[in-house]
Design a protein around this motif. Structure first.
Motif, PDB file in Angstrom:
ATOM      1  N   SER A 124      32.499  51.251  41.371  1.00  0.00           N
ATOM      2  CA  SER A 124      31.506  51.900  42.218  1.00  0.00           C
ATOM      3  C   SER A 124      32.165  52.942  43.121  1.00  0.00           C
ATOM      4  O   SER A 124      31.651  54.048  43.295  1.00  0.00           O
ATOM      5  CB  SER A 124      30.770  50.864  43.053  1.00  0.00           C
ATOM      6  OG  SER A 124      29.858  51.475  43.927  1.00  0.00           O
ATOM      7  N   VAL A 125      33.312  52.610  43.708  1.00  0.00           N
ATOM      8  CA  VAL A 125      34.043  53.565  44.548  1.00  0.00           C
ATOM      9  C   VAL A 125      34.506  54.744  43.691  1.00  0.00           C
ATOM     10  O   VAL A 125      34.396  55.905  44.097  1.00  0.00           O
ATOM     11  CB  VAL A 125      35.230  52.890  45.262  1.00  0.00           C
ATOM     12  CG1 VAL A 125      36.055  53.912  46.035  1.00  0.00           C
ATOM     13  CG2 VAL A 125      34.738  51.779  46.194  1.00  0.00           C
ATOM     14  N   LEU A 126      35.008  54.456  42.498  1.00  0.00           N
ATOM     15  CA  LEU A 126      35.429  55.509  41.568  1.00  0.00           C
ATOM     16  C   LEU A 126      34.269  56.463  41.272  1.00  0.00           C
ATOM     17  O   LEU A 126      34.436  57.690  41.324  1.00  0.00           O
ATOM     18  CB  LEU A 126      35.963  54.896  40.274  1.00  0.00           C
ATOM     19  CG  LEU A 126      36.314  55.858  39.142  1.00  0.00           C
ATOM     20  CD1 LEU A 126      37.380  56.854  39.556  1.00  0.00           C
ATOM     21  CD2 LEU A 126      36.770  55.072  37.922  1.00  0.00           C
ATOM     22  N   ASN A 127      33.103  55.916  40.990  1.00  0.00           N
ATOM     23  CA  ASN A 127      31.931  56.762  40.726  1.00  0.00           C
ATOM     24  C   ASN A 127      31.561  57.595  41.948  1.00  0.00           C
ATOM     25  O   ASN A 127      31.181  58.765  41.828  1.00  0.00           O
ATOM     26  CB  ASN A 127      30.747  55.923  40.258  1.00  0.00           C
ATOM     27  CG  ASN A 127      30.946  55.400  38.854  1.00  0.00           C
ATOM     28  OD1 ASN A 127      31.665  55.993  38.046  1.00  0.00           O
ATOM     29  ND2 ASN A 127      30.329  54.263  38.555  1.00  0.00           N
ATOM     30  N   GLY A 128      31.692  57.020  43.132  1.00  0.00           N
ATOM     31  CA  GLY A 128      31.447  57.768  44.365  1.00  0.00           C
ATOM     32  C   GLY A 128      32.422  58.921  44.533  1.00  0.00           C
ATOM     33  O   GLY A 128      32.033  60.016  44.944  1.00  0.00           O
ATOM     34  N   LEU A 129      33.692  58.686  44.208  1.00  0.00           N
ATOM     35  CA  LEU A 129      34.701  59.753  44.290  1.00  0.00           C
ATOM     36  C   LEU A 129      34.374  60.883  43.316  1.00  0.00           C
ATOM     37  O   LEU A 129      34.503  62.061  43.655  1.00  0.00           O
ATOM     38  CB  LEU A 129      36.094  59.197  43.979  1.00  0.00           C
ATOM     39  CG  LEU A 129      36.695  58.263  45.028  1.00  0.00           C
ATOM     40  CD1 LEU A 129      37.925  57.565  44.473  1.00  0.00           C
ATOM     41  CD2 LEU A 129      37.037  59.025  46.295  1.00  0.00           C
ATOM     42  N   ARG A 130      33.951  60.519  42.119  1.00  0.00           N
ATOM     43  CA  ARG A 130      33.575  61.520  41.125  1.00  0.00           C
ATOM     44  C   ARG A 130      32.426  62.378  41.631  1.00  0.00           C
ATOM     45  O   ARG A 130      32.429  63.600  41.486  1.00  0.00           O
ATOM     46  CB  ARG A 130      33.187  60.841  39.811  1.00  0.00           C
ATOM     47  CG  ARG A 130      34.350  60.247  39.061  1.00  0.00           C
ATOM     48  CD  ARG A 130      33.886  59.469  37.842  1.00  0.00           C
ATOM     49  NE  ARG A 130      35.009  58.961  37.074  1.00  0.00           N
ATOM     50  CZ  ARG A 130      34.937  57.908  36.287  1.00  0.00           C
ATOM     51  NH1 ARG A 130      33.788  57.240  36.148  1.00  0.00           N
ATOM     52  NH2 ARG A 130      36.001  57.508  35.618  1.00  0.00           N
ATOM     53  N   GLU A 131      31.449  61.715  42.236  1.00  0.00           N
ATOM     54  CA  GLU A 131      30.254  62.415  42.701  1.00  0.00           C
ATOM     55  C   GLU A 131      30.542  63.292  43.923  1.00  0.00           C
ATOM     56  O   GLU A 131      30.149  64.452  43.972  1.00  0.00           O
ATOM     57  CB  GLU A 131      29.171  61.389  43.039  1.00  0.00           C
ATOM     58  CG  GLU A 131      27.849  62.006  43.428  1.00  0.00           C
ATOM     59  CD  GLU A 131      26.804  60.935  43.697  1.00  0.00           C
ATOM     60  OE1 GLU A 131      26.100  61.073  44.704  1.00  0.00           O
ATOM     61  OE2 GLU A 131      26.707  59.974  42.901  1.00  0.00           O
ATOM     62  N   VAL A 132      31.219  62.739  44.901  1.00  0.00           N
ATOM     63  CA  VAL A 132      31.430  63.438  46.171  1.00  0.00           C
ATOM     64  C   VAL A 132      32.543  64.485  46.087  1.00  0.00           C
ATOM     65  O   VAL A 132      32.410  65.587  46.613  1.00  0.00           O
ATOM     66  CB  VAL A 132      31.730  62.430  47.302  1.00  0.00           C
ATOM     67  CG1 VAL A 132      32.105  63.130  48.594  1.00  0.00           C
ATOM     68  CG2 VAL A 132      30.546  61.507  47.519  1.00  0.00           C
ATOM     69  N   TYR A 133      33.657  64.142  45.429  1.00  0.00           N
ATOM     70  CA  TYR A 133      34.833  65.024  45.438  1.00  0.00           C
ATOM     71  C   TYR A 133      35.094  65.712  44.104  1.00  0.00           C
ATOM     72  O   TYR A 133      36.040  66.496  44.004  1.00  0.00           O
ATOM     73  CB  TYR A 133      36.077  64.232  45.855  1.00  0.00           C
ATOM     74  CG  TYR A 133      36.011  63.774  47.287  1.00  0.00           C
ATOM     75  CD1 TYR A 133      36.249  64.654  48.335  1.00  0.00           C
ATOM     76  CD2 TYR A 133      35.688  62.456  47.597  1.00  0.00           C
ATOM     77  CE1 TYR A 133      36.184  64.233  49.651  1.00  0.00           C
ATOM     78  CE2 TYR A 133      35.610  62.023  48.912  1.00  0.00           C
ATOM     79  CZ  TYR A 133      35.863  62.925  49.933  1.00  0.00           C
ATOM     80  OH  TYR A 133      35.786  62.507  51.239  1.00  0.00           O
ATOM     81  N   ASP A 134      34.310  65.379  43.079  1.00  0.00           N
ATOM     82  CA  ASP A 134      34.496  65.966  41.752  1.00  0.00           C
ATOM     83  C   ASP A 134      35.932  65.762  41.253  1.00  0.00           C
ATOM     84  O   ASP A 134      36.592  66.686  40.782  1.00  0.00           O
ATOM     85  CB  ASP A 134      34.130  67.455  41.749  1.00  0.00           C
ATOM     86  CG  ASP A 134      33.965  67.996  40.333  1.00  0.00           C
ATOM     87  OD1 ASP A 134      33.561  67.216  39.442  1.00  0.00           O
ATOM     88  OD2 ASP A 134      34.264  69.192  40.120  1.00  0.00           O
TER      89      ASP A 134
END
Length: 171
Positions: A114-124
């Motif tokens: 979930s954190v990984l997906n958040g990083l992908r979304e927020v920071y590309d």
């Protein structure tokens, strides 16, 4: 005791990364095993480090002074208990992004994925799950993230974002 340039650089890594583990130093120093890290510490830097109650590696005050490196976690201020979160931390750029992304203290904790997906979304960005796990564990050791055990270990900040000054290192 006079330190070589390599010893001084490695001592600076300990100061910067503290509290840390053999594995983190092994990766930073390019060694083959945690055993090699332990042997190096005992053979070269014995006077400048210690292990805390959780067996994490920390530098002595003399090491901080000798290296001139900002500690990874600021020592507690007067009146601040040792169980309280630090007011300032020094972390890698990925750890800073994880700290910004992970669930807050009042939110439901989240998995590494979930954190990984958040990083992908927020920071590309697209780090490996293992890198995110290591970043979360490092933040846990620094006292700003907690683990909640459910079906899988989950994480959330145990402090508000603005309660901690986050400074990034050069890695």
């Amino acid at each position: 005791m006079s330190l070589t340039d390599e010893e001084l650089d490695r001592l600076g890594d300990i100061v910067e990364l503290q509290p840390t583990k053999n594995k983190e130093l092994q990766d930073r120093w390019g060694l083959d095993s945690g055993s090699e890290v332990h042997q190096y510490l005992e053979g070269h830097l014995k006077e400048y480090y210690f292990r805390d109650d959780d067996s994490l590696i920390r530098s002595t005050a003399e090491a901080v002074e000798l290296t001139g490196v900002e500690p990874g976690v600021e020592p507690p201020t007067e009146g601040q208990g040792t169980d309280e979160p630090p007011s300032s931390i020094r972390v890698s750029p990925l750890e800073a992004q994880v700290f910004e992304t992970v669930a807050g203290p009042a939110d439901r904790s989240e998995s590494v994925v979930s954190v990984l997906n958040g990083l992908r979304e927020v920071y590309d960005i697209d780090p490996e799950a293992g890198e995110v796990r290591r970043a979360l564990q490092s933040l846990k050791r620094k006292g700003v993230v907690e683990v909640i055990y459910r079906t899988v270990p989950t994480f959330r900040r145990c402090v508000e974002r603005d309660a901690v000054d986050v400074e990034t290192t050069d890695e």
